[in-house]
Design a protein around this motif. Structure first.
Motif, short mmCIF file in Angstrom:
data_model
loop_
_atom_site.label_atom_id
_atom_site.label_comp_id
_atom_site.label_asym_id
_atom_site.label_seq_id
_atom_site.Cartn_x
_atom_site.Cartn_y
_atom_site.Cartn_z
N MET A 32 0.81 -1.22 0.00
CA MET A 32 0.00 0.00 0.00
C MET A 32 0.84 1.27 0.00
O MET A 32 0.29 2.37 -0.08
CB MET A 32 -0.95 -0.02 1.19
N ARG B 238 -2.20 1.61 -4.21
CA ARG B 238 -3.20 2.27 -3.36
C ARG B 238 -4.33 2.85 -4.20
O ARG B 238 -5.51 2.74 -3.83
CB ARG B 238 -2.53 3.36 -2.52
N LYS B 239 -3.99 3.44 -5.33
CA LYS B 239 -5.01 4.03 -6.19
C LYS B 239 -5.99 2.96 -6.69
O LYS B 239 -7.21 3.16 -6.67
CB LYS B 239 -4.34 4.73 -7.38
N VAL C 248 -6.58 -0.02 -5.35
CA VAL C 248 -7.32 -0.59 -4.21
C VAL C 248 -8.43 0.37 -3.77
O VAL C 248 -9.58 -0.03 -3.57
CB VAL C 248 -6.38 -0.90 -3.04
N ASP C 249 -8.09 1.64 -3.61
CA ASP C 249 -9.07 2.63 -3.17
C ASP C 249 -10.21 2.80 -4.16
O ASP C 249 -11.35 3.10 -3.78
CB ASP C 249 -8.38 3.98 -2.94
N ALA C 250 -9.91 2.55 -5.44
CA ALA C 250 -10.94 2.69 -6.47
C ALA C 250 -11.79 1.42 -6.60
O ALA C 250 -12.73 1.38 -7.39
CB ALA C 250 -10.30 3.02 -7.81
N GLY C 251 -11.45 0.40 -5.82
CA GLY C 251 -12.19 -0.85 -5.89
C GLY C 251 -11.87 -1.68 -7.11
O GLY C 251 -12.60 -2.62 -7.45
N GLN D 177 -7.91 -6.01 -5.28
CA GLN D 177 -7.94 -6.43 -3.88
C GLN D 177 -6.62 -7.11 -3.51
O GLN D 177 -5.99 -7.76 -4.34
CB GLN D 177 -9.10 -7.41 -3.63
#
Length: 214
Positions: free
Chosen positions: A169, A175-176, A178-181, A184
């Motif tokens: 992360m 991170r981008k 993951v944060d955007a879905g 995973q």
């Protein structure tokens, strides 16, 4: 005279006559369209822990990077060469994978070397320097009271998975996603002797047996 390992040649012949005919169309498709795996596995170099064997996958299904103790370094854009970071960058930004699995395992030689604080194997001490990124500056990793050596080693093997997930992360592109879905992160742990697989429960922060879940 050193020759190419015969058992590898025998293995290829078995592959060419048995498995290849059944998957020839798949190989041809991959050669034309290129690879598009949905899963990246970050595993250990240990010869007993092959992601392709453990997950019983075919060609083109996994994007795999393996190193000592399945470690992911922190994001560090500098002038040095970073093999794991390069593979990660390609998997996330080019292949657009949907899952990253950090696969730890029992009887990990890298973790044992770290725990036992062994002397450098070579003047370069590549293993020692590599394993040092497992801990944060000032962090102390010691055996707990009433903890056997086997329990201590297993705890650190699993902690390496947690630390690699944490380090993942630190990469902006990870991170981008993951944060955007769009992607995973997962942790897993393989028991070599039993061939058992444990998957990380992120809420409980514990590894759960896949057999129990079934």
């Amino acid at each position: 005279m050193i020759t190419f390992p015969q058992h590898l040649l025998d293995g290829y012949k078995a592959f060419a006559t048995q498995r290849l005919p059944a998957e020839q169309s798949r190989y041809r498709e991959l050669s034309v369209k290129g690879q598009s795996p949905e899963v990246m596995v970050i595993g250990c170099c240990d010869s007993r822990v092959s992601p392709e064997v453990i997950f019983d996958v075919g060609p083109g299904e996994l994007f795999v990077v393996r190193n000592i103790a399945n470690l992911v370094p922190v994001y560090q854009p500098d002038e040095s060469a970073h093999g794991v970071s390069a593979a990660l960058e390609y998997a996330v930004t080019v292949l657009r994978i949907k899952h990253i699995v950090v696969l730890g395992h029992a009887q990990c030689g890298g973790i044992r070397a770290f725990v036992d604080k062994i002397e450098p194997l070579t003047p370069g001490d590549f293993i020692g320097k590599w394993m040092q990124m497992f801990i944060k500056p000032g962090e102390v990793v010691e055996q707990r009271d009433h903890e056997t050596m086997a329990q201590f080693v297993e705890r650190i093997e699993k902690a390496a998975v947690f630390r690699s997930l944490e380090n993942l992360m630190t990469f902006p592109f990870v991170r981008k996603a993951v944060d955007a879905g769009q992607m995973q992160l997962h942790g897993a742990y393989f028991g070599v002797a039993e061939g058992s697989l444990f998957v990380l429960d992120k809420v409980a922060k514990e590894f759960r047996s896949v057999k129990d879940a079934a």
